[in-house]
Design an enzyme around this catalytic site. Structure first.
Site, PDB file in Angstrom:
ATOM      1  N   HIS A  77      23.825  -5.230  -7.765  1.00 39.55           N
ATOM      2  CA  HIS A  77      22.554  -4.495  -7.741  1.00 39.55           C
ATOM      3  C   HIS A  77      22.824  -3.089  -7.213  1.00 39.55           C
ATOM      4  CE1 HIS A  77      19.650  -7.946  -8.102  1.00 39.55           C
ATOM      5  NE2 HIS A  77      20.696  -8.610  -7.676  1.00 39.55           N
ATOM      6  N   HIS A  89      26.688 -10.209 -10.846  1.00 38.30           N
ATOM      7  CA  HIS A  89      26.114  -8.878 -11.061  1.00 38.30           C
ATOM      8  C   HIS A  89      25.971  -8.134  -9.745  1.00 38.30           C
ATOM      9  CE1 HIS A  89      22.832 -11.769 -10.519  1.00 38.30           C
ATOM     10  NE2 HIS A  89      22.181 -10.795  -9.890  1.00 38.30           N
TER      11      HIS A  89
HETATM   12  P1  5GP Z   1      19.704 -12.160  -8.455  1.00 33.95           P
HETATM   13  O1  5GP Z   1      18.561 -12.652  -7.625  1.00 33.95           O
HETATM   14  O2  5GP Z   1      20.298 -13.249  -9.309  1.00 33.95           O
HETATM   15  O3  5GP Z   1      20.724 -11.416  -7.645  1.00 33.95           O
HETATM   16  O4  5GP Z   1      19.073 -11.044  -9.377  1.00 33.95           O
HETATM   17  C1  5GP Z   1      18.772 -11.226 -10.716  1.00 33.95           C
HETATM   18  C2  5GP Z   1      18.049  -9.975 -11.164  1.00 33.95           C
HETATM   19  O5  5GP Z   1      17.951  -9.997 -12.563  1.00 33.95           O
HETATM   20  C3  5GP Z   1      16.644  -9.865 -10.603  1.00 33.95           C
HETATM   21  O6  5GP Z   1      16.536  -8.672  -9.819  1.00 33.95           O
HETATM   22  C4  5GP Z   1      15.755  -9.841 -11.852  1.00 33.95           C
HETATM   23  O7  5GP Z   1      14.677  -8.945 -11.736  1.00 33.95           O
HETATM   24  C5  5GP Z   1      16.730  -9.427 -12.944  1.00 33.95           C
HETATM   25  N1  5GP Z   1      16.420  -9.980 -14.241  1.00 33.95           N
HETATM   26  C6  5GP Z   1      16.120 -11.274 -14.525  1.00 33.95           C
HETATM   27  N2  5GP Z   1      15.918 -11.425 -15.851  1.00 33.95           N
HETATM   28  C7  5GP Z   1      16.110 -10.202 -16.414  1.00 33.95           C
HETATM   29  C8  5GP Z   1      16.027  -9.720 -17.756  1.00 33.95           C
HETATM   30  O8  5GP Z   1      15.770 -10.460 -18.715  1.00 33.95           O
HETATM   31  N3  5GP Z   1      16.299  -8.419 -17.962  1.00 33.95           N
HETATM   32  C9  5GP Z   1      16.598  -7.554 -16.930  1.00 33.95           C
HETATM   33  N4  5GP Z   1      16.822  -6.283 -17.237  1.00 33.95           N
HETATM   34  N5  5GP Z   1      16.667  -7.973 -15.658  1.00 33.95           N
HETATM   35  C10 5GP Z   1      16.428  -9.284 -15.394  1.00 33.95           C
END
Ligand code: 5GP
Ligand code: ZN
Length: 138
Positions: free
Chosen positions: A102, A100
């Site tokens: 951001h 993903h």
């Molecule tokens: P990572 O740290 O893996 O790059 O970011 C994962 C992101 O997913 C985090 O910023 C977190 O807030 C978001 N996230 C985790 N679970 C959910 C969810 O169930 N729904 C949404 N909309 N965002 C999520």
């Protein structure tokens, strides 16, 4: 779809999300815990764990949707800028193992520091590391 992947469940509509955009290959929705309101995630519909797993031919669709959604976030929030980020592997802070991007809207003077920087020990050390990385290109 990967079992127990929260983003696959969002793609499948099994858990709700504040969806912004859907296309053939991607979806975009608001991050549930935003760095700044408007912080969104653009993800491939198919499950790939991280950048290194993404097929190259998805690149155009992803970049095009990142740009489109990014412009909409900037326009809707009145932001002056936008950070694009991606965490790959746990060591880089990746918590959800579905690739993903951001998208974080930025405002003049918002004071957010995404990462700190440091100096190389020497110019030679920097050049040696660049050479090592060049030699690791596959
Ligand atoms: P990572 O740290 O893996 O790059 O970011 C994962 C992101 O997913 C985090 O910023 C977190 O807030 C978001 N996230 C985790 N679970 C959910 C969810 O169930 N729904 C949404 N909309 N965002 C999520
Ligand atoms: Zn997934």
């Amino acid at each position: 779809m990967s079992a127990d992947c929260i983003f696959c469940k969002i793609v499948a509509g099994e858990i709700p999300s504040a969806t912004i955009h859907e296309s053939e290959h991607t979806i975009a929705f608001l991050d549930i815990a935003p760095v700044i309101p408007g912080h969104a995630l653009v993800i491939p519909r198919k499950h790939y764990a991280n950048l290194f797993e993404l097929p190259d031919d998805l690149g155009n669709a992803l970049l095009s949707d990142v740009k489109r959604v990014g412009e909409a976030i900037v326009s809707a929030t009145g932001a002056q800028g936008l950070n694009l980020g991606m965490n790959n592997h746990e060591a880089a802070g990746q918590l959800v193992m579905h690739a993903h991007f951001h998208l974080i809207p930025r405002f003049d003077g918002d004071g957010l520091k995404l990462w700190g920087q440091q100096a190389y020990e020497s110019q030679e050390a920097m050049m040696a590391l660049a050479e090592k990385i060049r030699n690791s290109l596959s």
